[in-house]
Scaffold this motif. Structure first.
Motif, PDB file in Angstrom:
ATOM      1  N   ASP A 119      47.769  44.067  28.009  1.00  0.00           N
ATOM      2  CA  ASP A 119      48.011  44.355  29.258  1.00  0.00           C
ATOM      3  C   ASP A 119      48.370  43.253  30.024  1.00  0.00           C
ATOM      4  O   ASP A 119      48.009  41.933  29.626  1.00  0.00           O
ATOM      5  CB  ASP A 119      46.558  44.785  29.896  1.00  0.00           C
ATOM      6  N   ASP A 121      47.322  42.073  33.058  1.00  0.00           N
ATOM      7  CA  ASP A 121      46.611  41.602  33.912  1.00  0.00           C
ATOM      8  C   ASP A 121      45.471  40.435  33.387  1.00  0.00           C
ATOM      9  O   ASP A 121      44.647  40.279  34.272  1.00  0.00           O
ATOM     10  CB  ASP A 121      45.736  42.903  34.748  1.00  0.00           C
ATOM     11  N   GLN A 123      43.180  40.773  31.153  1.00  0.00           N
ATOM     12  CA  GLN A 123      42.163  41.072  31.075  1.00  0.00           C
ATOM     13  C   GLN A 123      41.859  41.237  29.310  1.00  0.00           C
ATOM     14  O   GLN A 123      40.373  41.228  28.773  1.00  0.00           O
ATOM     15  CB  GLN A 123      41.640  42.892  31.264  1.00  0.00           C
ATOM     16  N   ARG A 235      40.324  42.016  35.822  1.00  0.00           N
ATOM     17  CA  ARG A 235      41.546  42.002  36.175  1.00  0.00           C
ATOM     18  C   ARG A 235      41.627  40.796  37.051  1.00  0.00           C
ATOM     19  O   ARG A 235      41.302  40.254  37.917  1.00  0.00           O
ATOM     20  CB  ARG A 235      42.005  43.275  36.909  1.00  0.00           C
TER      21      ARG A 235
HETATM   22 MN    MN Z   1      43.745  46.342  33.520  1.00  0.00          MN
END
Ligand code: MN
Ligand code: GDD
Length: 388
Positions: A119, A121, A123, A235
């Motif tokens: 991802d 972000d 994470q 996030r």
């Molecule tokens: Mn995420």
């Protein structure tokens, strides 16, 4: 695919950005492609690339961002770095939305034999990537999953209780139905041999969020799977795109896979909405008949319009949310939907009648008619009402 060592001469014909070492530039193909789906992640791009750079020091890698035409300037943020760094590639998809589809396309465009999905972000823990890579390159695994559920159970930071419980339920259900046995089949963080994706890509559903689950269900039996626990971080910037509708996605995908890909996930949703519509129809019919002076026929027509309207808006919000109509388009869509469903109703009666004339079992004829209408309504409304 070419795997031979590059000729030194190719070096002189390339313009090499400052971020690339000579060793990396000398190799024609990266060892690892990281595919990152993005929708409105402008603020995370630079930190994400920096994190990859730190984590993958001795590995020749490339990153492919697959952006669904984010309105927040995500693509600009990627290009700003990509102009000076050939490891950074981007695909811009227009007129389409969907996490799984974006990742599938990114994986198919990769230059390496091994692809990771992460991802945007931050994470996921990118520091796991070298270990995942050596597990695959060393022949220990064909698929390595970053799992948020370790035995020790600490991998749960950035995770709400409600989300954890629903995720655990979904995990149990999918392991049961798909006969998989992994601790985190919903993970968005994994690494896989590109050849596997090349093989199963035609069977994957591009619509939803649950790509790993789909891969697990579609992969040939006997693939070796490794799981590595990590801590799911909060996030970094922006907000999550995962909403309550992913539950519907998940159920659709599960049913599609259980039926051996016979029934597309979208049809499962359409049929579910239709079933709810039947309940709405009955309630409206009862209510209309309670008004004194209404004939059954008038009440039935009224109830049909109520149910079709209900189905239209629910399908618009759920089944076809990636092609959602709004404003005047929604009005036009509603009108075509009325027409489609009316023809569907005629088809329903026709087929039921035909079946009944061969086999006088009322319910078999009834089901055949309803199925006919459902398939007809689905096929025609996806081509007409919610056309791409
Ligand atoms: Mn995420
Ligand atoms: N191209 C594209 N198109 N990217 C998308 C889309 C889309 O329609 N929707 C989301 N993304 C990108 C986001 O920009 C982000 O990089 C990544 O996909 C994950 O989306 P998030 O919105 O951050 O998802 P999440 O953190 O709530 O969900 C995570 O956990 C789920 C399991 O609970 C993800 O890892 C999911 O993949 C995972 O299924």
């Amino acid at each position: 695919m070419v795997t031979s060592k590059p000729a030194a001469a190719t070096l002189s014909t390339h313009t090499i950005g400052p971020a690339v070492s000579l060793a990396q530039a000398a190799s024609p193909r990266p060892r690892l492609t990281i595919v990152i789906p993005t929708y409105c992640e402008a603020g995370n791009i630079a930190p994400m690339i920096a994190a990859l750079d730190r984590a993958l020091t001795s590995i020749h890698w490339e990153v492919i961002f697959v952006d669904d035409d984010s309105p927040d300037g995500t693509m600009g943020a990627i290009r700003a770095i990509g102009v000076n760094d050939p490891r950074v590639r981007a695909m811009r998809r227009v007129g389409r939305r969907g996490l799984a589809g974006a990742v599938i396309e990114g994986m198919l465009a990769s230059g390496a034999d091994i692809v990771a999905v992460v991802d945007a972000d931050l994470q996921h823990d990118e520091k796991l990537l070298p270990r995942m890579l050596s597990d695959i390159e060393g022949g220990k695994a064909d698929l390595v999953i970053g799992t948020r559920y370790s035995q020790s159970g600490e991998a749960r930071e950035g995770f709400s209780t409600a989300r954890r419980i629903s995720s655990e339920l979904a995990t149990g259900l999918s392991n049961l139905l798909l006969r998989t046995n992994v601790s985190d089949p919903m993970s968005g963080f994994f690494m896989i041999r590109r050849s596997l994706i090349d093989t199963i890509a035609p069977n994957l559903s591009p619509g939803g969020f649950k790509l790993l689950l789909d891969i697990l269900a579609s992969a040939p039996s006997g693939i070796r799977i490794q799981e590595i626990p990590y801590v799911f971080r909060p996030r970094r910037a922006g907000k999550s795109k995962l909403d309550g509708l992913v539950i519907a996605d998940f159920l659709g995908l599960l049913l599609a896979k259980v039926s051996g890909n016979l029934v597309p996930p979208r049809f499962v949703l359409f049929a579910l909405v239709g079933t709810l519509g039947l309940a709405v129809h009955l309630v409206a019919l009862r209510a209309a008949m309670d008004i004194s002076g209404t004939t059954f026929n008038a009440a039935q027509i009224f109830a049909s319009v109520v149910a079709m309207t209900f189905n239209f808006f629910l399908n618009n919000a759920l089944t076809f949310r990636d092609r959602r109509l709004s404003g005047i388009e929604a009005l036009k869509g509603l009108l075509t939907f009325y027409v489609v469903c009316s023809i569907g109703a005629v088809a329903n009666i026709g087929v039921a009648d035909l079946v009944y004339s061969h086999d006088a079992t009322w319910w078999r004829a009834g089901i055949a008619g309803a199925l006919m209408a459902a398939v007809f309504n689905y096929a025609v409304s996806s081509a007409l009402t919610w056309r791409r």
